[in-house]
Design a protein around this motif. Structure first.
Motif, PDB file in Angstrom:
ATOM      1  N   ILE A   1       0.828  -1.160   0.046  1.00 29.31           N
ATOM      2  CA  ILE A   1      -0.051  -0.041  -0.104  1.00 29.31           C
ATOM      3  C   ILE A   1       0.841   1.391  -0.103  1.00 29.31           C
ATOM      4  CG2 ILE A   1      -1.506   1.259   1.376  1.00 29.31           C
ATOM      5  CD1 ILE A   1      -2.797  -1.554   2.442  1.00 29.31           C
ATOM      6  N   PHE A   2       1.878   1.179   0.866  1.00 28.56           N
ATOM      7  CA  PHE A   2       2.711   2.370   0.857  1.00 28.56           C
ATOM      8  C   PHE A   2       3.509   2.687  -0.438  1.00 28.56           C
ATOM      9  CE2 PHE A   2       6.651   4.457   1.803  1.00 28.56           C
ATOM     10  CZ  PHE A   2       6.299   5.535   2.856  1.00 28.56           C
ATOM     11  N   ASP A   3       4.186   1.424  -1.027  1.00 30.12           N
ATOM     12  CA  ASP A   3       4.734   1.759  -2.218  1.00 30.12           C
ATOM     13  C   ASP A   3       3.887   2.261  -3.375  1.00 30.12           C
ATOM     14  OD1 ASP A   3       7.111   1.155  -0.928  1.00 30.12           O
ATOM     15  OD2 ASP A   3       6.951  -0.880  -1.455  1.00 30.12           O
ATOM     16  N   ASN A   4       2.592   1.683  -3.126  1.00 28.51           N
ATOM     17  CA  ASN A   4       1.894   1.959  -4.468  1.00 28.51           C
ATOM     18  C   ASN A   4       1.490   3.715  -4.155  1.00 28.51           C
ATOM     19  OD1 ASN A   4      -0.039   0.379  -6.152  1.00 28.51           O
ATOM     20  ND2 ASN A   4       0.061  -0.789  -4.543  1.00 28.51           N
ATOM     21  N   VAL A   5       1.427   4.324  -3.193  1.00 21.96           N
ATOM     22  CA  VAL A   5       1.235   5.508  -3.019  1.00 21.96           C
ATOM     23  C   VAL A   5       2.664   6.266  -3.489  1.00 21.96           C
ATOM     24  CG1 VAL A   5       0.674   7.565  -1.708  1.00 21.96           C
ATOM     25  CG2 VAL A   5      -0.706   5.427  -1.243  1.00 21.96           C
ATOM     26  N   ALA A   6       3.787   5.691  -2.944  1.00 23.90           N
ATOM     27  CA  ALA A   6       5.176   6.359  -3.427  1.00 23.90           C
ATOM     28  C   ALA A   6       5.576   6.263  -4.573  1.00 23.90           C
ATOM     29  CB  ALA A   6       6.069   5.650  -2.120  1.00 23.90           C
ATOM     30  N   ALA A   7       4.818   5.348  -5.409  1.00 27.52           N
ATOM     31  CA  ALA A   7       5.563   4.943  -6.712  1.00 27.52           C
ATOM     32  C   ALA A   7       5.842   6.208  -7.466  1.00 27.52           C
ATOM     33  CB  ALA A   7       4.213   4.251  -7.645  1.00 27.52           C
ATOM     34  N   GLY A   8       4.986   7.250  -7.634  1.00 27.35           N
ATOM     35  CA  GLY A   8       5.308   8.276  -8.380  1.00 27.35           C
ATOM     36  C   GLY A   8       6.403   9.261  -7.699  1.00 27.35           C
ATOM     37  N   LEU A   9       6.476   9.125  -6.433  1.00 31.31           N
ATOM     38  CA  LEU A   9       7.794   9.705  -5.888  1.00 31.31           C
ATOM     39  C   LEU A   9       9.130   9.079  -6.299  1.00 31.31           C
ATOM     40  CD1 LEU A   9       6.292  10.126  -2.235  1.00 31.31           C
ATOM     41  CD2 LEU A   9       6.257  11.611  -4.212  1.00 31.31           C
ATOM     42  N   ARG A  10       9.129   7.852  -6.808  1.00 28.04           N
ATOM     43  CA  ARG A  10      10.097   7.256  -6.869  1.00 28.04           C
ATOM     44  C   ARG A  10      10.644   7.427  -8.429  1.00 28.04           C
ATOM     45  NH1 ARG A  10       9.078   1.159  -6.383  1.00 28.04           N
ATOM     46  NH2 ARG A  10      10.897   0.778  -7.775  1.00 28.04           N
ATOM     47  N   LEU A  11       9.596   8.000  -9.190  1.00 29.09           N
ATOM     48  CA  LEU A  11       9.775   8.725 -10.571  1.00 29.09           C
ATOM     49  C   LEU A  11      10.414  10.159 -10.337  1.00 29.09           C
ATOM     50  CD1 LEU A  11       6.639   7.209 -12.278  1.00 29.09           C
ATOM     51  CD2 LEU A  11       8.819   6.480 -12.667  1.00 29.09           C
ATOM     52  N   HIS A  12       9.756  10.811  -9.557  1.00 25.15           N
ATOM     53  CA  HIS A  12      10.072  12.257  -9.742  1.00 25.15           C
ATOM     54  C   HIS A  12      10.764  12.999  -8.713  1.00 25.15           C
ATOM     55  CE1 HIS A  12       7.462  12.143 -12.986  1.00 25.15           C
ATOM     56  NE2 HIS A  12       6.201  11.556 -12.277  1.00 25.15           N
ATOM     57  N   GLY A  13      11.028  12.178  -7.651  1.00 17.70           N
ATOM     58  CA  GLY A  13      11.699  12.666  -6.319  1.00 17.70           C
ATOM     59  C   GLY A  13      10.697  13.263  -5.575  1.00 17.70           C
ATOM     60  N   LEU A  14      11.100  13.614  -4.308  1.00 16.29           N
ATOM     61  CA  LEU A  14      10.454  14.099  -3.129  1.00 16.29           C
ATOM     62  C   LEU A  14      10.311  15.627  -3.291  1.00 16.29           C
ATOM     63  CD1 LEU A  14      11.525  11.935  -0.311  1.00 16.29           C
ATOM     64  CD2 LEU A  14       9.275  12.402  -0.933  1.00 16.29           C
ATOM     65  N   PRO A  15       9.140  16.041  -3.097  1.00 14.77           N
ATOM     66  CA  PRO A  15       9.247  17.715  -2.855  1.00 14.77           C
ATOM     67  C   PRO A  15      10.156  18.160  -1.716  1.00 14.77           C
ATOM     68  CG  PRO A  15       7.061  16.821  -2.715  1.00 14.77           C
ATOM     69  CD  PRO A  15       8.082  15.507  -2.493  1.00 14.77           C
ATOM     70  N   PRO A  16      10.781  19.277  -1.899  1.00 17.26           N
ATOM     71  CA  PRO A  16      11.964  19.594  -1.037  1.00 17.26           C
ATOM     72  C   PRO A  16      11.528  19.669   0.387  1.00 17.26           C
ATOM     73  CG  PRO A  16      11.520  21.101  -2.885  1.00 17.26           C
ATOM     74  CD  PRO A  16      10.832  20.177  -3.087  1.00 17.26           C
ATOM     75  N   GLY A  17      12.025  19.067   1.473  1.00 23.20           N
ATOM     76  CA  GLY A  17      11.593  19.506   2.954  1.00 23.20           C
ATOM     77  C   GLY A  17      10.650  18.274   3.486  1.00 23.20           C
ATOM     78  N   THR A  18      10.214  17.324   2.431  1.00 19.73           N
ATOM     79  CA  THR A  18       9.332  16.386   2.884  1.00 19.73           C
ATOM     80  C   THR A  18      10.071  15.168   3.013  1.00 19.73           C
ATOM     81  OG1 THR A  18       8.477  15.892   0.650  1.00 19.73           O
ATOM     82  CG2 THR A  18       7.214  17.707   1.943  1.00 19.73           C
ATOM     83  N   THR A  19       9.321  13.858   3.671  1.00 18.32           N
ATOM     84  CA  THR A  19       9.729  12.725   3.425  1.00 18.32           C
ATOM     85  C   THR A  19       8.611  11.805   2.747  1.00 18.32           C
ATOM     86  OG1 THR A  19       8.632  11.906   5.567  1.00 18.32           O
ATOM     87  CG2 THR A  19      10.924  12.781   5.595  1.00 18.32           C
ATOM     88  N   ALA A  20       8.739  10.537   2.298  1.00 16.53           N
ATOM     89  CA  ALA A  20       7.997   9.683   1.809  1.00 16.53           C
ATOM     90  C   ALA A  20       6.884   9.476   2.690  1.00 16.53           C
ATOM     91  CB  ALA A  20       8.756   8.591   1.094  1.00 16.53           C
ATOM     92  N   GLU A  21       7.196   9.181   4.093  1.00 16.97           N
ATOM     93  CA  GLU A  21       6.252   8.963   5.009  1.00 16.97           C
ATOM     94  C   GLU A  21       5.275  10.002   5.027  1.00 16.97           C
ATOM     95  OE1 GLU A  21       9.571   8.435   5.357  1.00 16.97           O
ATOM     96  OE2 GLU A  21       9.320   6.257   5.290  1.00 16.97           O
ATOM     97  N   GLU A  22       5.820  11.248   5.231  1.00 18.93           N
ATOM     98  CA  GLU A  22       5.025  12.277   5.149  1.00 18.93           C
ATOM     99  C   GLU A  22       3.731  12.579   3.999  1.00 18.93           C
ATOM    100  OE1 GLU A  22       8.053  15.348   7.496  1.00 18.93           O
ATOM    101  OE2 GLU A  22       6.964  15.753   5.706  1.00 18.93           O
ATOM    102  N   VAL A  23       4.492  12.190   2.751  1.00 17.62           N
ATOM    103  CA  VAL A  23       3.529  12.403   1.534  1.00 17.62           C
ATOM    104  C   VAL A  23       2.529  11.300   1.676  1.00 17.62           C
ATOM    105  CG1 VAL A  23       3.628  12.350  -0.975  1.00 17.62           C
ATOM    106  CG2 VAL A  23       5.482  13.555   0.291  1.00 17.62           C
ATOM    107  N   VAL A  24       3.003  10.251   1.914  1.00 13.20           N
ATOM    108  CA  VAL A  24       2.193   9.115   1.752  1.00 13.20           C
ATOM    109  C   VAL A  24       0.718   9.241   2.651  1.00 13.20           C
ATOM    110  CG1 VAL A  24       1.906   6.448   2.126  1.00 13.20           C
ATOM    111  CG2 VAL A  24       3.682   7.439   0.873  1.00 13.20           C
ATOM    112  N   LYS A  25       1.275   9.764   4.066  1.00  8.25           N
ATOM    113  CA  LYS A  25       0.432   9.863   5.156  1.00  8.25           C
ATOM    114  C   LYS A  25      -0.822  10.856   4.623  1.00  8.25           C
ATOM    115  CE  LYS A  25       0.058  10.643   9.974  1.00  8.25           C
ATOM    116  NZ  LYS A  25       0.471  11.116  11.020  1.00  8.25           N
ATOM    117  N   ARG A  26      -0.227  11.869   4.128  1.00  9.73           N
ATOM    118  CA  ARG A  26      -0.974  13.091   3.754  1.00  9.73           C
ATOM    119  C   ARG A  26      -2.059  12.678   2.685  1.00  9.73           C
ATOM    120  NH1 ARG A  26      -0.511  16.665  -0.239  1.00  9.73           N
ATOM    121  NH2 ARG A  26       1.700  16.225  -0.555  1.00  9.73           N
ATOM    122  N   CYS A  27      -1.549  11.907   1.543  1.00 14.24           N
ATOM    123  CA  CYS A  27      -2.334  11.529   0.535  1.00 14.24           C
ATOM    124  C   CYS A  27      -3.337  10.565   1.040  1.00 14.24           C
ATOM    125  CB  CYS A  27      -1.590  10.963  -0.664  1.00 14.24           C
ATOM    126  SG  CYS A  27      -0.514  12.167  -1.286  1.00 14.24           S
TER     127      CYS A  27
END
Ligand SMILES: Nc1ncnc2c1ncn2[C@@H]1O[C@H](COP(=O)(O)OP(=O)(O)OP(=O)(O)O)[C@@H](O)[C@H]1O
Ligand SMILES: [Mg+2]
Lengths: 314, 252
Positions: free
Chosen positions: B102-128
């Motif tokens: 589940i986590f990696d599904n949401v994070a799949a696009g982040l692996r393509l485009h990188g993280l927005p500056p100043g965030t972690t993958a955990e934060e982005v996944v949780k927010r989404c």
């Protein structure tokens, strides 16, 4: 038209079930009979050498000394070399044929690849002797020795014949199988998976790497196992290029021998009972090795196929 | 009102078969635009033209312009990959990646485009996942496979996955058609919340759904845009006879 009665339909069902059961039983029976025959035939050798047959590193028909370690070693290492070469190559071919090649060339190229799988192994063997072995002796072995000679794998005389030649010819023989099956697997990956990745802003290559290959991984593993099975059992082409000397050497330049190849080679000349029985026992070892590999492979495929659920709860 | 996206005299083909015919349609910022029409009228084809997904099918062709903030996304130097990052898409059938958690599904696009500056993958996944209302349901099983969820949850996961790359526009092709009424209601609620931050285009078979969620509605028939306007106007006071026939259920 009159509808067949309920009873006769049930009867048909029973007959059908019986026939399929029979077919399945025949299969199991056949395997058991073969195993029993092998066990029975290897009795004299087993009585003489016991488990030393497996650990013994000398195979010497003249002195009646039979240890199958060099054969097992030759079988495993030559197949391993074949996989190291064939797997990346086949994946490349499969990806090209399924994903990248222009529509027009896909069908003819795929057909060609499948045609390669149908060439008899003796033809590969001949080609190996006249083309591959000279090339290995004059080009590949000197090259490998120059640049990687500090590794124990690439030392010794340049025979041309030997473990390396066997590994390469096996690689060429199993590449069509692995790439054809992998191609089918890739084609079976649903469009929805590709589009999901593309819609996230993935390039074509990222889509293949992150969506298509992971989705097809168990099938690809199956393809590799199919290839491995062929490599382990291959006899003719290997006999023609491996040098037929049962020994355990780290160098792939050295002559070697495999189980399948030694059986084919020595059976017609094995006149004393012990030698014959040792060959049958070698066959039994091959049978067990193949069986074990297939079981491991099966387990792997199941593990991978179940992975989505299985992995997560750990 | 800002026009985020504008199709101008746009046509699309499968081989020789033209299925979108000279459509001109605006999509307004932070509004929900619904596309309705009978089956086979070209709704899916049209919406897939808005992020250049149509061209991934071999043998297809397009003509016309689609302006994203005034820039033609079909111009020569435009990279479709970049357009698809900016214009996200949710499909009719939920299509999570089965080999990913589940986590990696949401994070799949982040692996393509990188993280927005100043965030972690955990934060982005949780927010989404919070945005799609899935967080509380899955927060203890983020390592489970994406396909271990129910259909409705899977579709919300796919929406979260699309949101994680921070698109500006979200295209949804019948996102509820494979779902039960309760899941449908949840996703409709979600769509209405998302419009605060995103511009949404939704294809739907259900006129009720269009009436419930959309600010603007476009009616397609045989590849042509028949009528476009505020949803209330389309449903209460259609100008075209064919629109009226369709919404009153006289055909389609
Ligand atoms: N991949 C394809 N190849 C060829 N023709 C296609 C393809 N997809 C759709 N079409 C054709 O294009 C036309 C429009 O299809 P489209 O999927 O856009 O309709 P739709 O309005 O989304 O229908 P539905 O409501 O059933 O989803 C149909 O006539 C269909 O047959
Ligand atoms: Mg559709």
């Amino acid at each position: 038209m009159q509808k067949p009665s309920h009873q006769s339909r049930q009867w048909g069902d029973a007959v059908f079930r019986g026939l399929t059961l029979l077919a399945a039983l025949v299969m199991v029976g056949l395997i058991l009979v073969i195993a029993l025959q092998l066990i029975k035939g290897s009795q004299p050798a087993f009585a003489r050498f016991g488990l030393g047959f497996i650990t013994g590193s000398r195979w010497d028909p003249v002195h009646g000394d039979f240890g199958s370690l060099p054969l097992v070693y030759g079988t495993v290492v030559s197949s391993l070399i074949a996989l190291i070469i064939a797997v990346p190559l086949s994946l490349g071919i499969a990806i090209y044929l399924a994903e990248l090649a222009p529509q027009r060339v896909r069908a003819p190229l795929s057909f060609l690849v499948e045609l390669l799988a149908a060439i008899p192994s003796v033809v590969y063997g001949l080609w190996g002797i006249f083309v591959l072995v000279p090339w290995i002796r004059t080009s590949l072995e000197p090259f490998l020795h120059r640049f990687l000679g500090w590794l124990p794998f690439f030392q010794g005389t340049f025979y041309g014949f030997g473990m390396l030649a066997a590994g390469i010819i096996l690689a060429i023989m199993i590449t069509p199988t692995i790439s054809a099956v992998s191609r089918e697997v890739l084609l079976a990956v649903p469009v929805s998976q590709r589009e999901a990745m593309l819609a996230l802003g993935a390039t074509r290559w990222e889509t293949i790497k992150m969506a298509v290959l992971p989705y097809g991984r168990s099938g690809i593993l199956g393809a590799v196992i199919l290839g491995l099975g062929r490599a382990i059992g291959e006899t003719m082409a290997v006999t023609m290029v491996i040098g037929n000397r049962p020994q355990v050497s780290p160098s792939v330049f050295e002559l070697a021998q495999t189980i399948a190849s030694i059986i084919a080679n020595e059976f017609s000349e094995a006149f004393d009972d012990l030698h014959l029985s040792a060959l049958v026992m070698a066959g039994l070892v091959l049978f067990i090795v193949t069986l074990l590999l297939n079981i491991i492979a099966r387990l792997l495929v199941w593990r991978v196929a179940r992975a989505p659920e299985g992995m997560s709860r750990e | 009102m800002d026009t985020r996206l504008m199709a101008e005299d746009f046509s699309a083909w499968y081989g020789q078969n033209q299925v979108v015919k000279n459509v001109t349609l605006p999509v307004f910022a932070n509004q929900i635009t619904a596309i309705i029409g009978p089956s086979g009228c070209g709704k899916s084809t049209f919406i897939r033209c808005l992020n250049r997904m149509h061209e991934v099918i071999p043998g297809t062709r397009t003509r016309g312009r689609v302006l994203l903030d005034g820039e033609n996304i079909y111009a020569n130097r435009v990279d479709p990959v970049e357009i698809r990052r900016r214009v996200g898409m949710v499909f009719q059938k939920p299509n999570p990646f089965p080999t990913m958690s589940i986590f990696d599904n949401v994070a799949a696009g982040l692996r393509l485009h990188g993280l927005p500056p100043g965030t972690t993958a955990e934060e982005v996944v949780k927010r989404c996942l919070k945005m799609v209302g899935l967080w509380n349901e899955v927060k203890d099983r983020l390592r489970d496979s994406g396909v271990s969820l129910s259909g409705g949850q899977q579709q919300r996961l796919c929406i979260a996955r699309a949101l994680a790359v921070e698109p500006e526009i979200l295209l949804m092709d019948e996102p509820c058609s494979a779902l039960d009424p309760v899941s449908t209601m949840k996703i409709e609620e979600l769509i209405k919340e998302l419009k605060e931050r995103y511009t949404i285009v939704i294809v739907t078979h259900s006129m009720h759904q269009a009436a419930r969620v959309a600010d603007y509605t476009a009616f397609f028939l045989n590849g042509q845009l028949i009528e476009f306007g505020p949803t209330s106007a389309i449903f209460t006071n259609p100008r075209d006879q064919r629109t009226e026939d369709y919404i009153t259920g006289r055909f389609g």
